[in-house]
Design a protein around this motif. Structure first.
Motif, PDB file in Angstrom:
ATOM      1  N   VAL A  51       0.857  -1.187   0.000  1.00 59.72           N
ATOM      2  CA  VAL A  51       0.000   0.000   0.000  1.00 59.72           C
ATOM      3  C   VAL A  51       0.888   1.230   0.000  1.00 59.72           C
ATOM      4  CG1 VAL A  51      -1.676   1.321   1.361  1.00 59.72           C
ATOM      5  CG2 VAL A  51      -1.931  -1.162   1.134  1.00 59.72           C
ATOM      6  N   HIS A  52       0.483   2.237  -0.776  1.00 64.02           N
ATOM      7  CA  HIS A  52       1.303   3.438  -0.903  1.00 64.02           C
ATOM      8  C   HIS A  52       1.316   4.219   0.412  1.00 64.02           C
ATOM      9  CE1 HIS A  52       2.934   7.169  -2.564  1.00 64.02           C
ATOM     10  NE2 HIS A  52       3.361   6.415  -3.562  1.00 64.02           N
ATOM     11  N   PRO A  53       2.488   4.672   0.866  1.00 61.93           N
ATOM     12  CA  PRO A  53       2.591   5.341   2.173  1.00 61.93           C
ATOM     13  C   PRO A  53       1.901   6.699   2.246  1.00 61.93           C
ATOM     14  CG  PRO A  53       4.689   5.415   1.005  1.00 61.93           C
ATOM     15  CD  PRO A  53       3.812   4.490   0.230  1.00 61.93           C
ATOM     16  N   SER A  54       1.541   7.276   1.101  1.00 66.81           N
ATOM     17  CA  SER A  54       0.930   8.610   1.127  1.00 66.81           C
ATOM     18  C   SER A  54      -0.589   8.576   1.280  1.00 66.81           C
ATOM     19  CB  SER A  54       1.284   9.374  -0.153  1.00 66.81           C
ATOM     20  OG  SER A  54       0.670   8.762  -1.282  1.00 66.81           O
ATOM     21  N   ILE A  55      -1.183   7.383   1.391  1.00 64.62           N
ATOM     22  CA  ILE A  55      -2.643   7.327   1.471  1.00 64.62           C
ATOM     23  C   ILE A  55      -3.132   7.914   2.794  1.00 64.62           C
ATOM     24  CG2 ILE A  55      -2.700   5.228   0.069  1.00 64.62           C
ATOM     25  CD1 ILE A  55      -3.637   3.787   2.714  1.00 64.62           C
ATOM     26  N   ASP A  56      -4.347   8.398   2.780  1.00 63.82           N
ATOM     27  CA  ASP A  56      -5.007   8.872   3.994  1.00 63.82           C
ATOM     28  C   ASP A  56      -5.743   7.666   4.597  1.00 63.82           C
ATOM     29  OD1 ASP A  56      -6.777   9.927   5.915  1.00 63.82           O
ATOM     30  OD2 ASP A  56      -6.894  11.849   4.851  1.00 63.82           O
ATOM     31  N   ILE A  57      -5.167   7.095   5.648  1.00 67.82           N
ATOM     32  CA  ILE A  57      -5.726   5.868   6.222  1.00 67.82           C
ATOM     33  C   ILE A  57      -7.134   6.094   6.756  1.00 67.82           C
ATOM     34  CG2 ILE A  57      -5.505   4.220   8.129  1.00 67.82           C
ATOM     35  CD1 ILE A  57      -2.514   4.244   7.742  1.00 67.82           C
ATOM     36  N   GLU A  58      -7.345   7.190   7.474  1.00 70.87           N
ATOM     37  CA  GLU A  58      -8.660   7.424   8.077  1.00 70.87           C
ATOM     38  C   GLU A  58      -9.730   7.643   7.010  1.00 70.87           C
ATOM     39  OE1 GLU A  58      -9.207   6.899  11.301  1.00 70.87           O
ATOM     40  OE2 GLU A  58      -7.084   6.347  11.308  1.00 70.87           O
ATOM     41  N   ALA A  59      -9.384   8.345   5.937  1.00 69.56           N
ATOM     42  CA  ALA A  59     -10.350   8.534   4.851  1.00 69.56           C
ATOM     43  C   ALA A  59     -10.685   7.198   4.198  1.00 69.56           C
ATOM     44  CB  ALA A  59      -9.794   9.512   3.819  1.00 69.56           C
ATOM     45  N   THR A  60      -9.674   6.347   4.038  1.00 67.45           N
ATOM     46  CA  THR A  60      -9.907   5.027   3.458  1.00 67.45           C
ATOM     47  C   THR A  60     -10.837   4.202   4.343  1.00 67.45           C
ATOM     48  OG1 THR A  60      -7.687   5.073   2.474  1.00 67.45           O
ATOM     49  CG2 THR A  60      -8.784   2.934   2.604  1.00 67.45           C
ATOM     50  N   LEU A  61     -10.632   4.297   5.656  1.00 63.26           N
ATOM     51  CA  LEU A  61     -11.496   3.560   6.584  1.00 63.26           C
ATOM     52  C   LEU A  61     -12.946   4.002   6.455  1.00 63.26           C
ATOM     53  CD1 LEU A  61      -9.375   3.419   9.881  1.00 63.26           C
ATOM     54  CD2 LEU A  61      -9.573   1.711   8.076  1.00 63.26           C
ATOM     55  N   TRP A  62     -13.161   5.307   6.331  1.00 69.65           N
ATOM     56  CA  TRP A  62     -14.538   5.784   6.270  1.00 69.65           C
ATOM     57  C   TRP A  62     -15.205   5.437   4.943  1.00 69.65           C
ATOM     58  CZ3 TRP A  62     -17.454   6.123  10.052  1.00 69.65           C
ATOM     59  CH2 TRP A  62     -17.004   6.583  11.290  1.00 69.65           C
ATOM     60  N   ILE A  63     -14.418   5.269   3.886  1.00 71.83           N
ATOM     61  CA  ILE A  63     -15.003   4.781   2.632  1.00 71.83           C
ATOM     62  C   ILE A  63     -15.551   3.369   2.839  1.00 71.83           C
ATOM     63  CG2 ILE A  63     -14.472   4.059   0.273  1.00 71.83           C
ATOM     64  CD1 ILE A  63     -12.441   6.362   0.169  1.00 71.83           C
TER      65      ILE A  63
END
Length: 226
Positions: free
Chosen positions: A174-186
């Motif tokens: 997984v790319h290190p620049s992702i927004d983890i919290e935004a991904t979780l809420w998706i």
């Protein structure tokens, strides 16, 4: 008494003698206070509260008297433990906390799909999942109870996904620049709120594979976010 015969003093047992210290008189076993019974009543009250809410009783309609009746305890027993309904519901939510359980590892797609499957099953089958509508869309829910529900119930579920994404970043999947919290809420928006708003009707409209296939291209290290 015969004349000239010396008097013999009677030996009176003394509680401080060595023999008594070696063989003390045992006291009957004392009964402990009614703690087990008290804990049983508390558990019954919490269980009754959660069951009634899961069965569709609204937060506004839930009454302390009805909970006491369902739990099989007197109102005095209930009010000794919780002075009001908000305090009772808050403690009932705390009781729902479950530590995060890691999913089986495989490819990043397999791991995320398994986690989404578990989340969907939990939403549909568990008491905690069936309470979702009370604390998301219900107009009678206070901000404090909503926050308690998310902290005790939703946050441990999010922690499972958070751990997967962080570990996969370290592994290079997984790319290190992702927004983890935004991904979780998706993910959680697709599963939890989709299920709550459709009252379960959306369960057949999309699969766990669909959800993962939608987010994976945006988080994969092979196609870094723009």
């Amino acid at each position: 008494m015969s004349a000239g015969r010396p008097a013999v003093a009677r030996q009176v047992p003394h509680h401080g003698t060595e023999a008594h210290r070696r063989h003390p008189r045992t006291k009957p076993e004392q009964r402990l206070p009614g703690r087990p019974r008290s804990e049983q009543a508390s558990r019954a009250i919490i269980a009754a509260t959660l069951e009634m809410l899961a069965e569709g009783v609204s937060l506004d309609s839930l009454s302390m008297e009805a909970v006491a009746t369902r739990a099989g305890v007197g109102k005095a027993t209930l009010y000794r433990r919780w002075s009001n309904k908000a305090a009772l519901i808050s403690d009932a939510l705390v009781s729902l906390y479950e530590p995060p359980v890691p999913v089986l590892r495989g490819s990043v797609r397999e791991e995320l799909t398994t986690a989404v499957d578990d989340l969907r099953r939990w939403t549909r089958d568990s008491i905690a999942g069936r309470l979702l509508t009370h604390f998301t869309s219900g107009p009678c829910c206070s901000p404090e109870l909503r926050a308690q529900y998310f902290q005790s119930v939703i946050e441990p579920k999010k922690a499972v996904f958070r751990e997967i994404l962080r570990r996969r970043i370290v592994n290079g999947d997984v790319h290190p620049s992702i927004d983890i919290e935004a991904t979780l809420w998706i993910v959680f928006g697709s599963v939890l709120f989709g299920y709550a708003l459709s009252e379960g009707a959306g369960e057949e409209q999309f699969s766990s594979d669909n959800i993962v296939d939608l987010i994976l291209p945006g988080i994969s290290s092979a196609s870094p976010p723009q």
